[in-house]
Enzyme design. Structure first.
Site, short mmCIF file in Angstrom:
data_model
loop_
_atom_site.label_atom_id
_atom_site.label_comp_id
_atom_site.label_asym_id
_atom_site.label_seq_id
_atom_site.Cartn_x
_atom_site.Cartn_y
_atom_site.Cartn_z
N TYR A 136 0.88 -1.32 -0.29
CA TYR A 136 0.46 -0.31 -0.42
C TYR A 136 0.69 1.65 -0.21
O TYR A 136 1.98 1.30 0.93
CB TYR A 136 -1.19 -0.06 1.19
CG TYR A 136 -2.30 1.01 0.59
CD1 TYR A 136 -2.71 1.37 0.62
CD2 TYR A 136 -1.59 2.16 2.37
CE1 TYR A 136 -3.71 2.44 -0.25
CE2 TYR A 136 -2.28 3.13 2.29
CZ TYR A 136 -3.15 4.01 1.15
OH TYR A 136 -4.10 4.71 0.89
N SER A 244 7.23 8.72 13.33
CA SER A 244 8.78 9.07 13.37
C SER A 244 9.79 9.27 15.08
O SER A 244 9.22 9.97 15.17
CB SER A 244 9.21 9.51 12.17
OG SER A 244 10.81 9.01 11.86
N HIS A 269 9.61 15.33 10.03
CA HIS A 269 9.17 13.86 9.79
C HIS A 269 7.16 14.08 9.51
O HIS A 269 6.12 13.96 9.02
CB HIS A 269 9.39 13.19 10.12
CG HIS A 269 9.97 12.16 9.14
ND1 HIS A 269 10.92 12.19 9.64
CD2 HIS A 269 10.22 11.40 8.20
CE1 HIS A 269 11.83 11.42 9.45
NE2 HIS A 269 11.22 11.17 8.51
N GLU A 334 13.25 4.19 16.81
CA GLU A 334 13.04 3.94 15.69
C GLU A 334 14.28 4.30 14.89
O GLU A 334 14.93 3.08 14.07
CB GLU A 334 11.87 4.58 14.47
CG GLU A 334 12.00 3.86 13.05
CD GLU A 334 11.28 5.45 12.80
OE1 GLU A 334 10.74 6.40 13.06
OE2 GLU A 334 10.46 4.96 11.28
N HIS A 335 15.28 5.40 14.91
CA HIS A 335 16.11 6.13 14.62
C HIS A 335 16.87 5.84 16.49
O HIS A 335 16.62 6.96 17.13
CB HIS A 335 16.15 6.64 13.95
CG HIS A 335 14.98 7.13 12.45
ND1 HIS A 335 14.25 7.42 12.69
CD2 HIS A 335 15.47 6.31 11.51
CE1 HIS A 335 13.66 7.61 11.30
NE2 HIS A 335 14.75 6.51 10.69
#
Length: 438
Positions: A136, A244, A269, A334-335
């Site tokens: 998607y 994010s 983001h 996440e990072h």
């Protein structure tokens, strides 16, 4: 914020991200459905209609929500994909090819270290790729061709037989050319005009035009995430992704301008993005803050970045890198960016993170586009128990048992005894029939 304890208390008190529906979306729900509905009620209604009506329901919701005339075919014709190349700058096409090659090279190495078949003691496992994956790709005004590459390329490397993609179309029925080009480069075989929940439903159930997928991958808004969560079990999903997150660990040697650049890149983001600096030096923390304040207005998405940094940003000053990594592991971001001169030496201390960026030259933004690993990463602290999207997401293991008569006789008595202890005499008799045969 000063000290590990204060930072941990802030973390525990920080409310989870909850996306309240904007008034415009609430109005749109009433316009579309004739009454106020919750996100879950909207999703249930669309899922039910697509399951019962197939293509007709998909086309109807494409018209209601995206303004696409119902008579526009769901399938994007190959000629449209070919024509898209003429509408995208050649330099951008070449950049997409270059990124695709880099991502493919990384995942081919990853495949060498993925699950392997084996056979031992009469048992073993087969490892096969999924047959069909549905991607998607959201967005019409703002599109993310990089996400198409980051999902489709690992799937193709894993050996998925068929890649199909659903994506919303614009009111004239067209799909963003750059998205079509990225999908073609990545090896997507068929593309359908379908957005939002109706696309997820079509990929999960199958319709006259859109084939049922074994797994659905890709980001989306709260409606898409709710639909994926609701359908998990009937179809595989890659995960449920939130805003994010970027956490930077830096010591006194870090360049404040690079740290500030990474914080601002993370913040642009999304208004709900989380950007945190954990520093071991108060002077560095102050310098980074000054850099951010001086340069924030230079961003095209400065209002988004400002909202993110104001609402969910933090600078914590701790006493040591050990404390900094302890806090980073609690966050499980996440990072995780390590602005340290010997960053690789600290990698072993990282327990929870989607992707770790080692040293000042390893910008998170390079990871978003071209470093190699997929940028589809766990969020919301789920890095404690989940992994980045990779080739293993597109592989499945089938166990098998092929016992000899001798092995059945050796294992049978113990297995039959356990079966009788569980009250499953049929199981025991089936086992005993193998080694008590005359």
């Amino acid at each position: 914020m000063r000290g590990l304890r204060a930072a941990l208390e802030w973390l525990r008190a920080c409310p989870p991200v909850e996306e309240d529906l904007p008034p415009a979306v609430r109005r749109r729900i009433v316009e579309t459905f004739g009454q106020e509905l919750t996100v879950e009620q909207v999703v249930e209604r669309v899922l039910d209609e697509v399951r019962r009506e197939g293509d007709a329901a998909v086309a109807r919701y494409n018209a209601l929500l995206d303004g696409v005339p119902e008579e526009v075919p769901l399938l994007v014709a190959p000629q449209e994909v070919e024509a898209a190349y003429a509408q995208v700058e050649p330099q951008l096409v070449e950049a997409l090819r270059q990124v695709s090659e880099r991502v493919e090279a990384y995942h081919r190495r990853q495949l060498e270290h993925a699950q392997r078949p084996f056979q031992a003691d009469g048992c073993g496992q087969l490892v096969r790729p999924l047959q069909r994956v549905g991607i998607y790709a959201p967005g019409t005004a703002v599109v993310y061709p990089s996400t198409v590459l980051m999902i489709a390329v690992p799937a193709r490397v894993a050996g998925v037989e068929e890649l199909v993609m659903c994506t919303p179309a614009r009111p004239d029925g067209s799909v963003a050319p750059v998205k079509l080009v990225a999908a073609h480069i990545a090896g997507v075989q068929r593309i359908y005009r379908a957005g939002g929940v109706q696309a997820i439903a079509a990929l999960a159930y199958g319709t006259e035009s859109i084939p049922r997928a074994d797994k659905i991958c890709g980001p989306g808004n709260v409606f898409v995430a709710t639909a994926k969560k609701r359908l998990f079990g009937q179809v595989g999903i890659d995960g449920l992704f939130g805003p994010s997150e970027t956490v930077i660990v830096a010591d006194a040697t870090a360049d404040p301008s690079l740290v500030a650049a990474d914080l601002m890149a993370g913040a642009e983001h999304d208004e709900l993005a989380t950007c945190i600096l954990i520093a071991t030096d108060e002077a560095l923390a102050s310098a980074v803050l000054q850099e951010v304040e001086a340069r924030l207005d230079s961003l095209a998405r400065r209002e988004v970045a400002r909202a993110s940094l104001t609402g969910r940003g933090m600078i914590a000053v701790v006493d040591s890198l050990e404390e900094a990594l302890e806090l980073a592991n609690e966050l499980a971001p996440e990072h995780l960016c390590l602005h340290l001169p010997d960053a690789s030496a600290w990698l072993g201390r990282v327990r929870n993170a989607g992707c770790v960026f080692l040293g000042p030259m390893s910008a998170e933004s390079l990871g978003d586009y071209a470093a190699g690993p997929s940028h589809v990463l766990p969020t919301g602290g789920s890095a404690r128990f989940s992994s980045p999207l990779g080739v293993w997401d597109f592989l499945k293991v089938t166990a098998y048992v092929g016992l000899s008569a001798e092995e059945a006789a050796r294992l049978g008595p113990a297995a039959a005894r356990v079966a009788r202890a569980e009250g499953l005499t049929g199981h025991a008799l089936a086992i005993e029939a193998r080694y008590r045969r005359p």
